[in-house]
Design a protein around this motif. Structure first.
Motif, short mmCIF file in Angstrom:
data_model
loop_
_atom_site.label_atom_id
_atom_site.label_comp_id
_atom_site.label_asym_id
_atom_site.label_seq_id
_atom_site.Cartn_x
_atom_site.Cartn_y
_atom_site.Cartn_z
N VAL A 47 0.84 -1.21 0.00
CA VAL A 47 0.00 0.00 0.00
C VAL A 47 0.88 1.26 0.00
O VAL A 47 0.58 2.23 -0.70
CB VAL A 47 -0.99 -0.03 1.19
CG1 VAL A 47 -1.56 1.35 1.46
CG2 VAL A 47 -2.11 -1.03 0.91
N THR A 48 1.98 1.24 0.76
CA THR A 48 2.83 2.45 0.80
C THR A 48 3.38 2.77 -0.60
O THR A 48 3.45 3.94 -0.98
CB THR A 48 4.00 2.25 1.79
OG1 THR A 48 3.46 1.81 3.02
CG2 THR A 48 4.77 3.54 2.02
N ASP A 49 3.73 1.73 -1.35
CA ASP A 49 4.22 1.99 -2.71
C ASP A 49 3.12 2.57 -3.59
O ASP A 49 3.37 3.47 -4.40
CB ASP A 49 4.78 0.70 -3.33
CG ASP A 49 6.10 0.30 -2.68
OD1 ASP A 49 6.88 1.21 -2.33
OD2 ASP A 49 6.34 -0.90 -2.49
N LEU A 50 1.89 2.07 -3.41
CA LEU A 50 0.77 2.64 -4.18
C LEU A 50 0.57 4.10 -3.80
O LEU A 50 0.31 4.96 -4.66
CB LEU A 50 -0.52 1.85 -3.90
CG LEU A 50 -0.59 0.43 -4.46
CD1 LEU A 50 -1.85 -0.28 -3.96
CD2 LEU A 50 -0.60 0.44 -5.99
N LEU A 51 0.71 4.39 -2.50
CA LEU A 51 0.52 5.78 -2.06
C LEU A 51 1.61 6.69 -2.63
O LEU A 51 1.34 7.83 -3.02
CB LEU A 51 0.51 5.84 -0.53
CG LEU A 51 -0.77 5.28 0.10
CD1 LEU A 51 -0.57 4.93 1.58
CD2 LEU A 51 -1.94 6.26 -0.05
N TYR A 52 2.84 6.18 -2.70
CA TYR A 52 3.89 6.98 -3.33
C TYR A 52 3.59 7.20 -4.82
O TYR A 52 3.83 8.27 -5.37
CB TYR A 52 5.27 6.35 -3.15
CG TYR A 52 5.90 6.66 -1.80
CD1 TYR A 52 6.15 7.99 -1.42
CD2 TYR A 52 6.25 5.65 -0.91
CE1 TYR A 52 6.73 8.29 -0.19
CE2 TYR A 52 6.83 5.95 0.32
CZ TYR A 52 7.06 7.26 0.68
OH TYR A 52 7.63 7.57 1.89
N PHE A 54 9.23 8.84 8.56
CA PHE A 54 10.61 8.37 8.70
C PHE A 54 11.04 7.83 7.34
O PHE A 54 10.24 7.78 6.40
CB PHE A 54 10.68 7.23 9.73
CG PHE A 54 10.44 7.68 11.13
CD1 PHE A 54 11.45 8.31 11.85
CD2 PHE A 54 9.23 7.47 11.76
CE1 PHE A 54 11.24 8.73 13.15
CE2 PHE A 54 9.00 7.89 13.05
CZ PHE A 54 10.01 8.52 13.75
N SER A 55 12.27 7.31 7.25
CA SER A 55 12.67 6.66 5.99
C SER A 55 11.91 5.33 5.87
O SER A 55 11.29 4.88 6.84
CB SER A 55 14.18 6.45 5.97
OG SER A 55 14.58 5.70 7.08
N ARG A 56 11.98 4.71 4.71
CA ARG A 56 11.22 3.48 4.46
C ARG A 56 11.51 2.43 5.55
O ARG A 56 12.62 2.29 6.00
CB ARG A 56 11.55 2.90 3.08
CG ARG A 56 11.12 3.73 1.89
CD ARG A 56 9.62 4.01 1.84
NE ARG A 56 8.72 2.87 1.81
CZ ARG A 56 8.25 2.28 0.72
NH1 ARG A 56 8.61 2.72 -0.47
NH2 ARG A 56 7.41 1.28 0.81
#
Ligand code: ASP
Length: 440
Positions: free
Chosen positions: A50-55, A183-185
Motif C-alpha cells: 500500500v505504501t508503494d501505491l501511495l507513493y 521516517f525513511s522506508r
C-alpha cells in the motif's frame, strides 16, 4: 505486570485475515498493551505494498496526472474496503478514504499521502481489538533538521499511559510546521521503539514474517544458522549492512532505556525469535562471528597525490565537496598519498558523480582521480571477534581460497566488524566463503 509493545509489519497487516491473526497474538498475552502497525504489505509475490501505491499517487499528483492518481487510488480503496469486510468491522472506511482523497488532491503533500496506509491500518486494528486509536501526530515530533525530537518521549508517555492500551500508526509524526512527516522506508520499526520507550516497556516485540535474524541472507546461503541473541551494536551493524529484518535506526529509542527487542514471526508465533539486548550473553569462544551481511551498489572514488600526507586540510576539502551535495560516505580508507571514499550509489544519480569529481579536481588538484562504480560491501560482525586471535586471518584466507579479490578493508576499532569491499559480481561468492569458514 510488564508492558509489551508489539509492532506488526506490512506482511502482518496484508489483509483482514492476517490482521485477525495478529489480533489473536495480541490477545494471547495481557502484557501486550500497545500496538504499532505498518501499512498493508504484499499479500503474495508480485503484489504491491500500500505504501508503494501511495507513493505512486503522490508522484501522479506532482506530475499533474489526475487520471493516473485516480486509477491508483482506486486500488488502495479496493484494498481497504476488502480489509474492512474481512475483519467484519465498520470503521467508516469509505468516508475516511473520501476525505484522504480530497486532502491529497488539495495538496496535503507527499509524506501525508505515504502515511495514510498506516493510519487506516491502525484504525482497523483499534476497532478489531476494541482499544483506543492514538494518532502518531499526537506525540511523534521532528526537529527543524528532520531528526526525532526528544520531547516525543515525554508527550508519548503522557498520552499513552493515560490510555493504558492503544493502537498507534507507525512511520510518521509531525514536523515543526505541524505537517505530517514520515521516517525513511521501513520506519514503522522506529515508531514501535518510540512507543516502547515512551511507556517504558519491558519488551519491544517486532512481529514480522521471519523467525528472527539469521547468520546470513537465506537467499544466498542455504538454511543459514539462526541467531538467538544479538547485542544492539551487532544489530545496528548487520541491519545497516543489509540484514533487512529491522530498521537500523530502531535501536536508538530503546537502547538508552535498556529495553530488549524480540523479533517474532506472525506466521509461526511459537518460534523463539531473536532477542536484541544491551550486551550479548553468548559464549564468544563458540560464536566468533554472529552474522554476515552486505550490499551491492557502492562507488569508490580514489584520489592520489604526492605528499598528500603533508597537505593540511586535504581530506576536509574533499569532505566539503560531498557535504555540499548532501552526500554522506560509508568508508574512507587511506594511504600516505592516497585516499578513497566509498559512497552509496543512491547519492550519485543524474550526473552527480561527474559533478563532484569536477569539484574535487578543483578543490585539491590530485595527480589522479578515478572511480570504481560496482563495489559490494560485506560486513562480518560479532562481539567475539575482538577476543579471538586469528579471526581476520581466517576471513582473508577463506576469501583467497574462494578467489575473491578484496578491494577495500575496514575494521572498526571496536573490533566488532570487518568490512570488505569486493567487485559487485563477487558479492554472493564472498558471503558464502565467509559463512562457510565460520559456520560450517
Ligand atoms: N509502510 C512503510 C514502508 O513500506 C513503513 C513501514 O512499513 O515500516 O516503508
Amino acid at each position: 505486570m510488564g508492558i509489551k509493545v508489539c509492532k506488526f509489519g506490512g506482511t502482518s497487516m496484508a489483509d483482514g485475515n492476517v490482521m485477525l491473526r495478529a489480533a489473536d497474538i495480541i490477545k494471547a498475552d495481557r502484557e501486550r498493551r500497545f500496538v504499532v502497525v505498518s501499512a498493508p504489505g504484499k499479500r503474495f509475490s508480485g503484489d504491491i505494498k500500500v505504501t508503494d501505491l501511495l507513493y505512486q499517487c503522490s508522484d501522479a499528483i506532482e506530475a499533474g496526472d489526475l487520471s493516473a492518481f485516480e486509477k491508483t487510488f482506486a486500488k488502495i480503496r479496493e484494498r481497504f474496503m476488502q480489509i474492512q469486510k474481512e475483519t467484519g468491522k465498520d470503521v467508516g472506511m469509505a468516508q475516511s478514504l473520501d476525505l484522504i482523497e480530497t486532502e491529497i488532491k488539495k495538496g496535503a503533500g507527499r509524506d501525508y499521502c505515504a502515511s495514510r496506509g498506516e493510519y487506516l491500518a491502525a484504525k482497523i486494528m483499534a476497532s478489531v481489538l476494541d482499544i483506543p486509536f492514538v494518532d502518531a501526530t499526537e506525540f511523534v515530533r521532528f526537529t527543524v533538521d528532520g531528526t526525532l525530537d526528544e520531547k516525543t518521549f515525554e508527550l508519548g508517555e503522557e498520552i499513552l499511559k493515560k490510555c493504558g492500551k492503544a493502537v498507534v500508526p507507525g512511520f510518521y509524526g509531525l514536523d515543526v510546521n505541524g505537517k505530517v512527516k514520515t521516517f525513511s522506508r521501513g520506519g514503522g520499526d522506529i515508531s514501535g521503539a518510540i512507543v516502547a520507550r515512551s511507556v517504558m516497556a519491558s519488551l519491544y516485540e517486532n512481529w514480522t514474517d521471519v523467525s528472527g535474524f539469521y547468520a546470513c541472507d537465506p537467499r544466498i546461503v542455504d538454511a543459514p544458522r539462526w541467531i538467538p541473541e544479538l547485542s544492539y551494536h551487532e544489530l545496528r551493524e548487520l541491519s545497516y549492512m543489509g540484514a533487512n529484518v529491522l530498521h537500523s535506526e530502531s535501536i536508538f529509542p530503546v537502547r538508552s532505556a535498556g529495553i530488549p527487542i524480540r523479533i517474532c514471526n506472525t506466521f509461526r508465533p511459537e518460534d523463539a525469535g531473536t532477542y536484541i539486548v544491551q550486551s550479548s550473553t553468548r559464549d564468544f569462544r563458540e560464536n566468533v562471528v554472529t552474522g554476515i551481511a552486505g550490499k551491492r551498489g557502492f562507488t569508490s572514488i580514489t584520489l592520489e597525490k604526492s605528499l598528500m600526507n603533508t597537505e593540511v586540510g586535504f581530506v576536509r576539502k574533499i569532505l566539503d565537496v560531498i557535504g555540499n551535495h548532501g552526500i554522506s560516505f560509508e568508508h574512507l580508507p587511506s594511504g600516505i598519498d592516497t585516499m578513497s571514499l566509498v559512497i552509496d550509489n543512491e547519492f550519485l544519480k543524474e550526473g552527480t558523480l561527474e559533478q563532484i569529481l569536477k569539484e574535487m579536481q578543483e578543490a585539491v588538484h590530485p595527480d589522479k582521480i578515478y572511480t570504481h562504480e560496482d563495489i559490494a560491501l560485506v560486513a562480518t560482525v560479532g562481539h567475539g571477534m575482538a577476543k579471538n586471535v586469528g579471526t581476520s586471518a581466517r576471513l582473508f584466507k577463506a576469501l583467497a581460497i574462494a578467489g575473491v579479490n578484496v578491494n577495500i578493508i575496514d575494521q572498526g576499532s571496536c573490533e566488532r566488524n570487518i568490512i570488505v569491499g569486493v567487485e559487485g559480481e563477487d558479492f554472493a561468492k564472498c558471503l558464502r566463503a565467509i559463512y562457510n569458514e565460520f559456520f560450517i
